[in-house]
Design an enzyme around this catalytic site. Sequence first.
Site, mmCIF file in Angstrom:
data_model
loop_
_atom_site.group_PDB
_atom_site.id
_atom_site.type_symbol
_atom_site.label_atom_id
_atom_site.label_comp_id
_atom_site.label_asym_id
_atom_site.label_seq_id
_atom_site.Cartn_x
_atom_site.Cartn_y
_atom_site.Cartn_z
ATOM 1 C CG HIS A 73 12.849 -10.238 -11.904
ATOM 2 N ND1 HIS A 73 12.036 -10.191 -13.011
ATOM 3 C CD2 HIS A 73 12.166 -10.929 -10.970
ATOM 4 C CE1 HIS A 73 10.904 -10.820 -12.741
ATOM 5 N NE2 HIS A 73 10.958 -11.286 -11.511
ATOM 6 C CD GLU B 263 9.300 -1.037 -13.976
ATOM 7 O OE1 GLU B 263 10.301 -1.060 -13.264
ATOM 8 O OE2 GLU B 263 9.163 -0.290 -14.944
ATOM 9 C CB SER B 264 9.376 -7.848 -10.897
ATOM 10 O OG SER B 264 10.630 -7.217 -10.685
ATOM 11 C CG PHE C 72 16.071 -0.007 -13.210
ATOM 12 C CD1 PHE C 72 14.903 0.633 -13.595
ATOM 13 C CD2 PHE C 72 15.991 -1.315 -12.750
ATOM 14 C CE1 PHE C 72 13.680 -0.020 -13.535
ATOM 15 C CE2 PHE C 72 14.776 -1.981 -12.690
ATOM 16 C CZ PHE C 72 13.614 -1.324 -13.081
ATOM 17 C CG PHE D 2 13.164 -5.424 -20.071
ATOM 18 C CD1 PHE D 2 11.859 -4.952 -20.182
ATOM 19 C CD2 PHE D 2 13.409 -6.476 -19.195
ATOM 20 C CE1 PHE D 2 10.830 -5.519 -19.440
ATOM 21 C CE2 PHE D 2 12.383 -7.042 -18.446
ATOM 22 C CZ PHE D 2 11.097 -6.558 -18.569
#
Length: 342
Positions: free
Chosen positions: A251, A64-65, A6, A232
């Site tokens: 993050h 995603e952020s 990732f 997550f």
Amino acid sequence: MAVSGFEGFEKRLELHFFGDDPVIGNMGLRLLDFESLEKVLHAVQCTVVSAVGNHYFDSYVLSESSLFVYPTKIIIKTCGTTQLLKSIRPLIQLACTMGLMICSCRYTRGNFIFPKAQPYPHTSFKEEIIFLENNLPNNLYYRKASVLPSKLSSHSWHVFSACDESHILMQNMPDELYTIEVCMTELDRVLAGKFFRRPNDGKNGDSAGMEMTEITGIGDINPDALICDFAFDPCGYSMNSILGDRYSTIHVTPEDGFSYASFECVGSIYDDPNDIVEVLKKAVQVFRPGTVSVSTTYTDHEVWKCVAKAIEPLGMKFRSCTMDEFPATGSVVFQTFTTRRK
């Protein structure tokens, strides 16, 4: 090392707008309906997982952020294989429907860990610049793109900025706010392990996120702030924290071999410099990374000098410092540090 994992390194876009209507000016972009924002995020290939707002702005944790929406400013930051720059045109069009015109744009990112996995237009910085040039209106004709290198081949800082005449004239009235973007790689394995969820933990992303904020010490970085966090499954973590008109965001991609964490915050030139030193120290200590790079963007204040004061006492060695000037954006200083054992 995984062949491809990732991509933790984020792409970050900051757009500023102006308008004449004082009613709109008060709420401005915050009046955009959620469906419209979702459409833009869909083009970028991410979604909202959690949100919180206050009197000044709205903050969204994304799959995603992060996304921050102020009355006349939008900051969107995405990781993985998102196509962030595809948000530019729709955001400019949406702002236009609110009577707002774009007056400046700044795009920044570090070096991707897996550059070959990036889709168009993020296949190279050259490609990104061409895309930006073609998608920004002609009134933003003060433009500059630059890569700030470091002594570490895996770390450099890419910056593109564009602005209009009015923004250049405002250069004489320096912006009070500065932005610090911290990128950390090779996280301490034990600390990174705290960002993995236990299988079948019976929690949702919000409750698991709250627990991670607590056990990792992230909640202590800025104890007065309101935190919106998300964990997550099976691993990874995001949080936005808001206090007054300021935000900070973290993050984490904890997988071994390509572990990464980022911390970003906004400060004012009127803040006590010791406060930013403490905040940076606390944020880096959460991860004890092998390598840290820090980009500081400011118009009139040498806040970047606080960075080494925060990071060197943590057993890290200063490696390099590069600086460049950008229209509207001001100065960008890029510094790198590695653990002394390297």
